[in-house]
Design a protein around this motif. Structure first.
Motif, PDB file in Angstrom:
ATOM      1  N   SER A 161       0.831  -1.196   0.000  1.00 33.92           N
ATOM      2  CA  SER A 161       0.000   0.000   0.000  1.00 33.92           C
ATOM      3  C   SER A 161       0.870   1.251   0.000  1.00 33.92           C
ATOM      4  O   SER A 161       1.771   1.406   0.826  1.00 33.92           O
ATOM      5  CB  SER A 161      -0.916   0.006   1.224  1.00 33.92           C
ATOM      6  OG  SER A 161      -1.554   1.255   1.370  1.00 33.92           O
ATOM      7  N   ARG A 162       0.572   2.162  -0.934  1.00 34.43           N
ATOM      8  CA  ARG A 162       1.288   3.429  -0.944  1.00 34.43           C
ATOM      9  C   ARG A 162       0.905   4.274   0.268  1.00 34.43           C
ATOM     10  O   ARG A 162       1.697   5.105   0.722  1.00 34.43           O
ATOM     11  CB  ARG A 162       0.994   4.173  -2.244  1.00 34.43           C
ATOM     12  CG  ARG A 162       1.793   3.652  -3.421  1.00 34.43           C
ATOM     13  CD  ARG A 162       1.580   4.492  -4.663  1.00 34.43           C
ATOM     14  NE  ARG A 162       0.265   4.311  -5.233  1.00 34.43           N
ATOM     15  CZ  ARG A 162      -0.041   3.357  -6.119  1.00 34.43           C
ATOM     16  NH1 ARG A 162       0.887   2.511  -6.501  1.00 34.43           N
ATOM     17  NH2 ARG A 162      -1.257   3.260  -6.607  1.00 34.43           N
ATOM     18  N   GLN A 163      -0.311   4.065   0.800  1.00 33.42           N
ATOM     19  CA  GLN A 163      -0.692   4.790   2.011  1.00 33.42           C
ATOM     20  C   GLN A 163       0.189   4.378   3.179  1.00 33.42           C
ATOM     21  O   GLN A 163       0.651   5.217   3.961  1.00 33.42           O
ATOM     22  CB  GLN A 163      -2.162   4.522   2.330  1.00 33.42           C
ATOM     23  CG  GLN A 163      -3.128   5.153   1.342  1.00 33.42           C
ATOM     24  CD  GLN A 163      -4.563   4.973   1.776  1.00 33.42           C
ATOM     25  OE1 GLN A 163      -4.837   4.638   2.918  1.00 33.42           O
ATOM     26  NE2 GLN A 163      -5.478   5.199   0.858  1.00 33.42           N
ATOM     27  N   LEU A 164       0.427   3.071   3.319  1.00 34.78           N
ATOM     28  CA  LEU A 164       1.309   2.617   4.394  1.00 34.78           C
ATOM     29  C   LEU A 164       2.715   3.150   4.201  1.00 34.78           C
ATOM     30  O   LEU A 164       3.396   3.533   5.153  1.00 34.78           O
ATOM     31  CB  LEU A 164       1.317   1.090   4.439  1.00 34.78           C
ATOM     32  CG  LEU A 164       0.057   0.415   5.003  1.00 34.78           C
ATOM     33  CD1 LEU A 164       0.118  -1.082   4.773  1.00 34.78           C
ATOM     34  CD2 LEU A 164      -0.091   0.725   6.487  1.00 34.78           C
ATOM     35  N   GLU A 165       3.169   3.167   2.950  1.00 29.68           N
ATOM     36  CA  GLU A 165       4.518   3.653   2.672  1.00 29.68           C
ATOM     37  C   GLU A 165       4.648   5.129   3.020  1.00 29.68           C
ATOM     38  O   GLU A 165       5.684   5.579   3.523  1.00 29.68           O
ATOM     39  CB  GLU A 165       4.862   3.402   1.212  1.00 29.68           C
ATOM     40  CG  GLU A 165       6.341   3.585   0.900  1.00 29.68           C
ATOM     41  CD  GLU A 165       6.705   3.114  -0.486  1.00 29.68           C
ATOM     42  OE1 GLU A 165       7.869   3.302  -0.887  1.00 29.68           O
ATOM     43  OE2 GLU A 165       5.829   2.566  -1.188  1.00 29.68           O
ATOM     44  N   GLU A 168       5.452   5.649   6.768  1.00 28.90           N
ATOM     45  CA  GLU A 168       6.738   5.247   7.315  1.00 28.90           C
ATOM     46  C   GLU A 168       7.652   6.464   7.442  1.00 28.90           C
ATOM     47  O   GLU A 168       7.547   7.434   6.692  1.00 28.90           O
ATOM     48  CB  GLU A 168       7.383   4.182   6.425  1.00 28.90           C
ATOM     49  CG  GLU A 168       6.619   2.862   6.409  1.00 28.90           C
ATOM     50  CD  GLU A 168       7.253   1.842   5.499  1.00 28.90           C
ATOM     51  OE1 GLU A 168       8.144   2.227   4.694  1.00 28.90           O
ATOM     52  OE2 GLU A 168       6.865   0.668   5.557  1.00 28.90           O
ATOM     53  N   TRP A 169       8.578   6.398   8.393  1.00 34.19           N
ATOM     54  CA  TRP A 169       9.482   7.527   8.605  1.00 34.19           C
ATOM     55  C   TRP A 169      10.443   7.688   7.431  1.00 34.19           C
ATOM     56  O   TRP A 169      10.962   6.673   6.933  1.00 34.19           O
ATOM     57  CB  TRP A 169      10.283   7.308   9.903  1.00 34.19           C
ATOM     58  CG  TRP A 169      11.026   8.526  10.351  1.00 34.19           C
ATOM     59  CD1 TRP A 169      10.592   9.498  11.201  1.00 34.19           C
ATOM     60  CD2 TRP A 169      12.360   8.900   9.984  1.00 34.19           C
ATOM     61  NE1 TRP A 169      11.549  10.453  11.378  1.00 34.19           N
ATOM     62  CE2 TRP A 169      12.656  10.118  10.635  1.00 34.19           C
ATOM     63  CE3 TRP A 169      13.325   8.353   9.145  1.00 34.19           C
ATOM     64  CZ2 TRP A 169      13.863  10.774  10.498  1.00 34.19           C
ATOM     65  CZ3 TRP A 169      14.537   9.006   8.996  1.00 34.19           C
ATOM     66  CH2 TRP A 169      14.798  10.206   9.669  1.00 34.19           C
ATOM     67  N   ASN A 198      10.155  15.541  14.987  1.00 31.40           N
ATOM     68  CA  ASN A 198       9.262  15.326  16.128  1.00 31.40           C
ATOM     69  C   ASN A 198       9.069  13.838  16.405  1.00 31.40           C
ATOM     70  O   ASN A 198       8.931  13.421  17.556  1.00 31.40           O
ATOM     71  CB  ASN A 198       7.896  15.966  15.863  1.00 31.40           C
ATOM     72  CG  ASN A 198       7.948  17.479  15.944  1.00 31.40           C
ATOM     73  OD1 ASN A 198       8.844  18.046  16.573  1.00 31.40           O
ATOM     74  ND2 ASN A 198       6.983  18.145  15.326  1.00 31.40           N
ATOM     75  N   GLU A 199       9.051  13.025  15.360  1.00 36.33           N
ATOM     76  CA  GLU A 199       8.766  11.605  15.517  1.00 36.33           C
ATOM     77  C   GLU A 199      10.026  10.782  15.806  1.00 36.33           C
ATOM     78  O   GLU A 199       9.920   9.680  16.336  1.00 36.33           O
ATOM     79  CB  GLU A 199       8.054  11.086  14.262  1.00 36.33           C
ATOM     80  CG  GLU A 199       6.671  11.712  14.081  1.00 36.33           C
ATOM     81  CD  GLU A 199       5.956  11.241  12.822  1.00 36.33           C
ATOM     82  OE1 GLU A 199       6.590  10.550  12.000  1.00 36.33           O
ATOM     83  OE2 GLU A 199       4.766  11.570  12.670  1.00 36.33           O
ATOM     84  N   GLN A 300      -2.536   4.621  13.935  1.00 34.52           N
ATOM     85  CA  GLN A 300      -1.493   5.417  13.297  1.00 34.52           C
ATOM     86  C   GLN A 300      -0.997   6.473  14.282  1.00 34.52           C
ATOM     87  O   GLN A 300      -1.768   7.061  15.031  1.00 34.52           O
ATOM     88  CB  GLN A 300      -2.038   6.111  12.054  1.00 34.52           C
ATOM     89  CG  GLN A 300      -2.184   5.185  10.872  1.00 34.52           C
ATOM     90  CD  GLN A 300      -2.474   5.987   9.627  1.00 34.52           C
ATOM     91  OE1 GLN A 300      -2.662   7.180   9.683  1.00 34.52           O
ATOM     92  NE2 GLN A 300      -2.508   5.322   8.508  1.00 34.52           N
ATOM     93  N   LYS A 301       0.300   6.702  14.250  1.00 37.16           N
ATOM     94  CA  LYS A 301       0.895   7.707  15.116  1.00 37.16           C
ATOM     95  C   LYS A 301       0.853   9.052  14.407  1.00 37.16           C
ATOM     96  O   LYS A 301       1.495   9.248  13.394  1.00 37.16           O
ATOM     97  CB  LYS A 301       2.346   7.334  15.442  1.00 37.16           C
ATOM     98  CG  LYS A 301       3.062   8.342  16.316  1.00 37.16           C
ATOM     99  CD  LYS A 301       4.486   7.904  16.554  1.00 37.16           C
ATOM    100  CE  LYS A 301       5.235   8.917  17.395  1.00 37.16           C
ATOM    101  NZ  LYS A 301       6.639   8.541  17.596  1.00 37.16           N
ATOM    102  N   LEU A 302       0.054   9.996  14.941  1.00 35.98           N
ATOM    103  CA  LEU A 302      -0.034  11.328  14.359  1.00 35.98           C
ATOM    104  C   LEU A 302       0.491  12.330  15.384  1.00 35.98           C
ATOM    105  O   LEU A 302       0.022  12.378  16.522  1.00 35.98           O
ATOM    106  CB  LEU A 302      -1.483  11.674  13.989  1.00 35.98           C
ATOM    107  CG  LEU A 302      -2.125  10.790  12.912  1.00 35.98           C
ATOM    108  CD1 LEU A 302      -3.569  11.209  12.684  1.00 35.98           C
ATOM    109  CD2 LEU A 302      -1.349  10.898  11.616  1.00 35.98           C
ATOM    110  N   ALA A 303       1.452  13.158  14.994  1.00 39.73           N
ATOM    111  CA  ALA A 303       1.994  14.169  15.890  1.00 39.73           C
ATOM    112  C   ALA A 303       0.942  15.242  16.151  1.00 39.73           C
ATOM    113  O   ALA A 303       0.049  15.470  15.343  1.00 39.73           O
ATOM    114  CB  ALA A 303       3.251  14.789  15.282  1.00 39.73           C
ATOM    115  N   ASP A 304       1.049  15.917  17.282  1.00 40.94           N
ATOM    116  CA  ASP A 304       0.060  16.932  17.630  1.00 40.94           C
ATOM    117  C   ASP A 304       0.367  18.292  17.012  1.00 40.94           C
ATOM    118  O   ASP A 304      -0.462  19.197  17.059  1.00 40.94           O
ATOM    119  CB  ASP A 304      -0.003  17.083  19.157  1.00 40.94           C
ATOM    120  CG  ASP A 304      -0.550  15.832  19.828  1.00 40.94           C
ATOM    121  OD1 ASP A 304      -1.357  15.142  19.178  1.00 40.94           O
ATOM    122  OD2 ASP A 304      -0.168  15.564  20.982  1.00 40.94           O
ATOM    123  N   ASP A 305       1.567  18.469  16.469  1.00 43.65           N
ATOM    124  CA  ASP A 305       1.912  19.762  15.900  1.00 43.65           C
ATOM    125  C   ASP A 305       1.330  19.891  14.499  1.00 43.65           C
ATOM    126  O   ASP A 305       0.925  18.903  13.904  1.00 43.65           O
ATOM    127  CB  ASP A 305       3.436  19.920  15.850  1.00 43.65           C
ATOM    128  CG  ASP A 305       4.058  18.902  14.916  1.00 43.65           C
ATOM    129  OD1 ASP A 305       4.377  19.270  13.779  1.00 43.65           O
ATOM    130  OD2 ASP A 305       4.196  17.729  15.334  1.00 43.65           O
TER     131      ASP A 305
END
Length: 661
Positions: A161-165, A168-169, A198-199, A300-305
């Motif tokens: 999946s391109r969404q999963l890619e 990724e960091w 941030n991540e 999914q890990k989403l930053a708060d900034d």
């Protein structure tokens, strides 16, 4: 199905458009969304590029829906003497596998199987396209064959999946951000870099993640563009094949949507060719209500900034919407019950008006022309395709430049344009047979076979004529048997062997096809198209050397034909022989200095060689090497843009990429 002739000035059309006649199918609804019948040609106003046009004929087509489908109000019966000639419904189910996922393909597959089992009517014609190929290389009215074709729909290999890619960091927010970074948008780049730090603060302490962000953005954009090009290529190739069939055609396009930023010209050409062929694209977003960049992804890990915020809109839906609207179809979204979506499509496709007019601008110049249709009654809503390509139907069937991705060593790939056929109608070699190539090749075949046979008209009852008739209607099994019998006869003319090769190719019997075409080359060595067919057959057997040998023979005979030099160059790129390919493309530019195609291919080959010779220097934070190839590739693309052609948007994208250092 019944037809009502509303205007008596001309007889009811059979929907096989003349070169100077444009037909527009129109749907008219009241404020409650019900189809409105009883309109005449005088009720419509039609304009092309803002210029009013005279409607010479208006016809209402009304088909009885299958059981369970709501009936359009007011049934219409024919007023013409005798039974009208109307074509069967034509259905194409396109699985857009470059833009489907492991979770959505089964849903799409099950919906198509159910529709074929319950709603596909006796006498209708259908086909299934999967992974860019029409299953069994033909359209059919056999319900069980269609059901099995849909049931066998699978991905060609491992799907990632391109969404999963994207997640990724270093994480990119969405495709729009990736495109912005590649265009040089510093705000987009800084947002992605900030998000990466941030991540993973430790990684940022060691070195700036900016090079990784830029590399990932370039890679993702290349993937998005390649997938969108493949999808639009399928639509265009299908349109060329469908253009020869009478009546409207319903294309059910099953996809999660695609992104084609900076490729508006390609989308317009694809939609324009589909509209000219009478094909209506109904796009079905198979994600249903589970849409957007975070659909199907858990925890999914989403930053708060702000740099970590998710996408605020769905970038994937816009282009499929445009494909549907521009062809007069519907874009169906937010529907988890795909069976309802299919019922809506069948209902919508069953009843419509056809308006015929001869454009005031009678020049078929290949340009896109906008169409607007209104009804001179209040509170009515009109839906019609928004334009078409001003190309005569016969000319639409001529081969146009196709885009093919060829793989080279070191897992690098580039898009190289294969030359279209000359007026004689040659079928050029391609590294692979793609989705609707089978449909297109059948259409092109009629013109080429007629060129070869000349005035030779055999008895309709002969095996040769029966075989050729079977091929033209898509029955390649019967065609192959009959033509093989005809070819065994002493003195069988070359066109019989040529047509036999086409049938064998459609059945994927590539070696036999090559043997048939070798007989044609021996009997009619001055017939140029067969050299390209032979090269195609050898490529499909992975015999690249034999393919080049055939084209070298053709080069000796037609040394001033740039098509041949281009075709040789494409094969050399496939083999990784970039130096030789560049020489071939340069030779094509010298043969025909004003032919844009060779410059485009030359630029691509030089760009590939430049990429292979570059290396990234971390201390300088830039790529170095390949400067001479960069300069020459830039000059080639600039020349292509100056000359003009269907790939100007891609050439400009390449120029932007070449300017990136």
């Amino acid at each position: 199905m019944c037809v009502a002739a509303i205007s008596a000035q001309e007889p009811p059309p059979t929907f096989r458009s003349a070169a100077d006649l444009v037909e527009v199918d129109v749907r008219v609804f009241d404020k409650d969304g019900r189809f409105v019948t009883g309109l005449s040609g005088d009720d419509f106003t039609l304009a092309e590029d803002g210029t009013p046009q005279k409607i010479v004929n208006a016809t209402l087509i009304s088909g009885a829906p299958a059981p369970g489908v709501p009936t359009a109000p007011t049934a219409v019966t024919t007023t013409a003497a005798g039974p009208p000639v109307t074509p069967p419904a034509v259905w194409l189910f396109v699985f857009d596998t470059p833009h489907l996922s492991a979770s959505t393909l089964p849903r799409a597959r099950d919906a198509v199987i159910r529709f074929i089992a319950e709603k596909f009517r006796s006498g209708d014609i259908g086909g299934v396209v999967v992974n860019g190929r029409m299953v069994n290389n033909r359209l059919t009215s056999d319900r069980e064959e269609l059901r099995k074709s849909a049931a066998d729909a699978r991905f060609p290999g491992e799907v990632r999946s391109r969404q999963l890619e994207l997640r990724e960091w270093p994480r990119l927010r969405d495709p729009i951000e990736a495109f912005g970074i590649v265009r040089g948008d510093r705000d987009a780049l800084q947002a992605a870099v900030t998000r990466a730090c941030n991540e993973d603060p430790d990684a940022c302490k060691r070195a700036s993640p900016e090079p990784q962000v830029q590399e990932k953005a370039q890679r993702m954009v290349a993937e998005y563009r390649a997938a969108a090009q493949a999808t639009l290529g399928v639509v265009r190739a299908l349109s060329k094949g469908l253009a020869r069939m009478p009546g409207t055609k319903t294309v059910v396009f099953l996809s999660e949507g695609f992104v084609q930023e900076e490729m508006d010209g390609d989308l317009r050409v694809a939609a324009g060719e589909a509209a000219r062929a009478g094909a209506h694209v109904y796009t079905v977003d198979v994600r249903g209500l589970n849409r957007g960049m975070t659909s199907g992804l858990i925890e999914q890990k989403l930053a708060d900034d702000p740099a970590g915020a998710g996408a605020r809109f769905d970038a994937q839906e816009d282009d499929t919407n445009s494909l549907a609207i521009d062809t007069g179809g519907l874009a169906i979204r937010n529907q988890n019950e795909l069976a309802r979506a299919f019922e809506a499509i069948q209902r919508d496709a069953a009843t419509y008006y056809v308006l015929a007019y001869r454009p005031a601008n009678g020049t078929m110049d290949g340009k896109y022309r906008r169409i607007s249709v209104t009804v001179d009654r209040p509170d009515l809503r009109v839906r019609a395709r928004r334009g078409y390509l001003a190309v005569a139907p016969a000319k639409l069937l001529l081969p146009r430049p196709e885009s093919v991705t060829v793989t080279v060593p070191a897992a690098e790939s580039v898009t190289v344009t294969v030359p279209g056929a000359a007026a004689g109608g040659s079928v050029v070699p391609r590294p692979s047979a793609n989705a609707a190539d089978a449909v297109r090749s059948k259409i092109e075949a009629g013109r080429i076979v007629q060129q070869l046979r000349g005035a030779d008209e055999g008895s309709p009852a002969s095996p040769a004529e029966r075989g050729w008739a079977a091929y033209q209607r898509g029955d390649v099994d019967t065609s192959s048997r009959e033509l093989l019998d005809a070819a065994k006869a002493p003195g069988a003319p070359p066109w019989v062997h040529y047509a036999l090769g086409l049938s064998q190719l459609a059945l994927q019997r590539y070696r036999e096809a090559g043997q048939s075409w070798e007989r044609v080359r021996a009997a009619a060595p001055a017939f140029e198209p067969v050299y390209f067919n032979l090269a195609d057959a050898y490529l499909l057997q992975h015999e690249d050397g034999a393919a080049i040998g055939v084209l070298r023979d053709a080069e000796q005979r037609w040394h001033a034909d740039p098509e041949i030099a281009n075709a040789i160059g494409v094969i050399q790129v496939r083999r990784g022989a970039l130096d030789a390919a560049i020489e071939s493309f340069e030779r094509a530019t010298k043969i025909a200095p004003d032919d844009p195609l060779a410059y485009f291919n030359l630029g691509r080959a030089l760009q590939m060689r430049m990429t292979k010779s570059q290396r990234y220097v971390r201390e300088m934070t830039k790529w170095i090497g390949g400067d001479e190839d960069r300069r020459r590739a830039t000059a080639a693309f600039e020349r292509y843009v100056q000359l003009g052609g269907p790939f100007v948007p891609q050439a400009r994208e390449a120029l932007s990429a070449l300017a990136w250092k």
